[in-house]
Design an enzyme around this catalytic site. Structure first.
Site, PDB file in Angstrom:
ATOM      1  N   GLY A 194       0.818  -1.204   0.000  1.00  0.00           N
ATOM      2  CA  GLY A 194       0.000   0.000   0.000  1.00  0.00           C
ATOM      3  C   GLY A 194       0.851   1.253   0.000  1.00  0.00           C
TER       4      GLY A 194
ATOM      5  N   ILE B 253      -6.867  -2.922   1.314  1.00  0.00           N
ATOM      6  CA  ILE B 253      -8.334  -2.890   1.384  1.00  0.00           C
ATOM      7  C   ILE B 253      -8.825  -1.447   1.483  1.00  0.00           C
ATOM      8  CG2 ILE B 253      -8.496  -5.181   2.439  1.00  0.00           C
ATOM      9  CD1 ILE B 253      -9.310  -3.648   5.081  1.00  0.00           C
ATOM     10  N   ASP B 254      -7.936  -0.519   1.892  1.00  0.00           N
ATOM     11  CA  ASP B 254      -8.351   0.875   2.111  1.00  0.00           C
ATOM     12  C   ASP B 254      -8.619   1.622   0.796  1.00  0.00           C
ATOM     13  OD1 ASP B 254      -7.784   0.234   4.735  1.00  0.00           O
ATOM     14  OD2 ASP B 254      -5.831   1.216   4.721  1.00  0.00           O
TER      15      ASP B 254
ATOM     16  N   MET C  45     -12.919  -0.418   8.478  1.00  0.00           N
ATOM     17  CA  MET C  45     -11.533   0.037   8.324  1.00  0.00           C
ATOM     18  C   MET C  45     -11.430   1.083   7.212  1.00  0.00           C
ATOM     19  SD  MET C  45      -9.176  -3.325   8.862  1.00  0.00           S
ATOM     20  CE  MET C  45      -8.714  -3.873  10.497  1.00  0.00           C
TER      21      MET C  45
ATOM     22  N   GLU D 102     -13.207   4.129  10.424  1.00  0.00           N
ATOM     23  CA  GLU D 102     -12.377   4.238  11.638  1.00  0.00           C
ATOM     24  C   GLU D 102     -11.665   5.596  11.728  1.00  0.00           C
ATOM     25  OE1 GLU D 102      -9.393   1.134  11.403  1.00  0.00           O
ATOM     26  OE2 GLU D 102      -8.574   1.920   9.525  1.00  0.00           O
TER      27      GLU D 102
ATOM     28  N   GLN E 146     -12.668  -7.928   7.644  1.00  0.00           N
ATOM     29  CA  GLN E 146     -12.682  -7.309   6.313  1.00  0.00           C
ATOM     30  C   GLN E 146     -11.471  -7.684   5.473  1.00  0.00           C
ATOM     31  OE1 GLN E 146     -14.138  -2.900   7.085  1.00  0.00           O
ATOM     32  NE2 GLN E 146     -13.337  -3.842   8.923  1.00  0.00           N
TER      33      GLN E 146
HETATM   34  O1  F6P Z   1      -4.298  -0.652   5.876  1.00  0.00           O
HETATM   35  C1  F6P Z   1      -5.114  -1.751   6.059  1.00  0.00           C
HETATM   36  C2  F6P Z   1      -5.689  -1.759   7.442  1.00  0.00           C
HETATM   37  O2  F6P Z   1      -6.537  -2.874   7.549  1.00  0.00           O
HETATM   38  C3  F6P Z   1      -6.399  -0.482   7.868  1.00  0.00           C
HETATM   39  O3  F6P Z   1      -7.684  -0.367   7.318  1.00  0.00           O
HETATM   40  C4  F6P Z   1      -6.344  -0.599   9.371  1.00  0.00           C
HETATM   41  O4  F6P Z   1      -6.388   0.665  10.002  1.00  0.00           O
HETATM   42  C5  F6P Z   1      -5.022  -1.251   9.607  1.00  0.00           C
HETATM   43  O5  F6P Z   1      -4.664  -1.916   8.408  1.00  0.00           O
HETATM   44  C6  F6P Z   1      -5.032  -2.237  10.732  1.00  0.00           C
HETATM   45  O6  F6P Z   1      -3.758  -2.711  10.912  1.00  0.00           O
HETATM   46  P1  F6P Z   1      -3.372  -3.890  11.887  1.00  0.00           P
HETATM   47  O7  F6P Z   1      -3.488  -5.156  11.101  1.00  0.00           O
HETATM   48  O8  F6P Z   1      -1.989  -3.577  12.270  1.00  0.00           O
HETATM   49  O9  F6P Z   1      -4.319  -3.873  13.028  1.00  0.00           O
END
Ligand code: F6P
Length: 359
Positions: free
Chosen positions: A115, A139-140, A182, A235, A285
């Site tokens: 990403g 996914i963002d 997310m 979020e 997700q």
């Molecule tokens: O960047 C993808 C993502 O799923 C975000 O949507 C979310 O804030 C973050 O990663 C969560 O990360 P982790 O897996 O470290 O909790």
């Protein structure tokens, strides 16, 4: 004969394995050697940083969630966490070691599947002389210059299905339901899944919200005899003049977002006197098998990356723009992100069908 290494960095996403498979098969077809980097760049400092990828190792993985290589969001070689003698944690720049490891293993090119964070790292590695081709994954869906990234379609599908289910229980109990999805600082998942699942309120980071506006929507629904309200919140959404709701930050990692749904549920319950519940969809997700769209786009991205390497067209991210695969310089998107455009037809659609966006 080329030797390519494949890295999956940052949070995982459905479709990663399909991209690994396509890149591996396309490289093997050209008679090249393929190495997979284990668990992100962090493993480059271990004795066995690579696994050799062959046709057998990528057999049947298109439909598998996660990444067969493993990943890490503590793998930034410019800020690698390490534990000091006193037990506390700090970070150090170990990027020269990474460059050295690539040289020792005679890696000609790196396929960086990641990403925005991974592309920022890639930009810096390019300046250190590494040949990189990027594949957009998150996914963002917030990678600049890229219509869609692998993993997004599956994530919105899962989120939509979950909101559908939560809606039926919200209606039975005549509750306010707040579902947190997310997306970090972008509202793509919330907006797309919220519209598709017929949410009543969708809150995204691009539009700071006011509680008054949401309360008004709930009251309007009540007066129309609709005793429940479904609220989808990203979020990274925040109140006008308010702060992001976070859960802290570990050394060498991004700040962890989360908790806005709970806050909304409590405040709206107090304001309206209605019962409320909050649900955080979280890593649901990101897990599981990719959608058909994600399988296909991931295979297309993976194979396109190898064509890029073959042409020695380095410092490129393979992207989809206006439904066509094309390439953009990785360094041109450094430090940028793709937000939801408030002028987009999707935002207009939400407004036209009566969804409250909190403004
Ligand atoms: O960047 C993808 C993502 O799923 C975000 O949507 C979310 O804030 C973050 O990663 C969560 O990360 P982790 O897996 O470290 O909790």
């Amino acid at each position: 004969m080329m030797k390519v290494a494949i890295n999956t960095g940052g949070g995982d996403a459905p479709g990663l394995n399909a991209a690994i498979r396509a890149a591996t098969l396309a490289a093997l077809k050209r008679g090249w050697e393929v190495l997979g980097i284990k668990n992100g760049y962090g493993s480059l400092y271990t004795d066995e940083p690579f696994i050799k990828l062959d046709a057998q190792s990528v057999k049947g993985i298109t439909l598998q969630g996660g990444t067969i290589l493993g990943t890490a969001n503590r793998g930034n070689p410019f800020e690698m966490p390490y534990q000091k003698d006193d037990g506390s944690w700090d970070t150090k720049d170990v990027s020269d070691h990474l460059v050295q490891t690539f040289k020792e293993h005679e890696v000609d090119a790196l396929i960086a599947i990641g990403g925005d964070g991974s592309m920022n790292i890639a930009s810096r590695l390019i300046r250190k002389g590494i040949n990189i081709v990027g594949v957009p994954k998150t996914i963002d869906n917030d990678i600049y210059g890229c219509d869609i990234s692998l993993g997004f379609d599956t994530a919105i599908d899962i989120a939509t299905g979950a909101i559908d289910r939560i809606t039926t229980t919200a209606e039975s109990h005549q509750r306010l339901m707040v579902v947190e999805v997310m997306g970090r600082y972008a509202g793509w998942i919330a907006l797309y899944a919220g519209i598709a699942a017929s949410a009543d309120v969708v809150l995204i980071p691009e539009i700071p919200f006011s509680y008054d506006s949401i309360e008004e929507k709930i009251k309007e629904r009540e007066s129309n005899g609709q005793k429940y309200t479904m609220i989808v919140v990203a979020e990274g959404a925040r109140e006008k003049d308010g702060e992001l709701v976070t859960k802290g930050k570990a050394v060498g990692q991004e700040v962890q977002l989360g908790g806005i749904a709970d806050r909304l549920a409590k405040e709206l319950s107090e304001r309206t006197g209605k019962e409320s519940r909050s649900v955080v969809l979280g890593h649901l997700q990101r897990g599981g098998s990719p959608s058909t769209y994600d399988r296909l786009i991931s295979l297309r991205f993976g194979a396109a990356a190898i064509r890029c390497v073959q042409e020695r067209d380095f410092n490129k991210l393979v992207v989809l723009q206006n439904n066509k695969l094309t390439r953009i310089p990785i360094t041109s998107i450094e430090g940028k992100m793709k937000s939801v455009s408030l002028e987009s037809d999707t935002v207009q659609t939400a407004r036209d069908i009566g969804i409250c966006l909190g403004d």
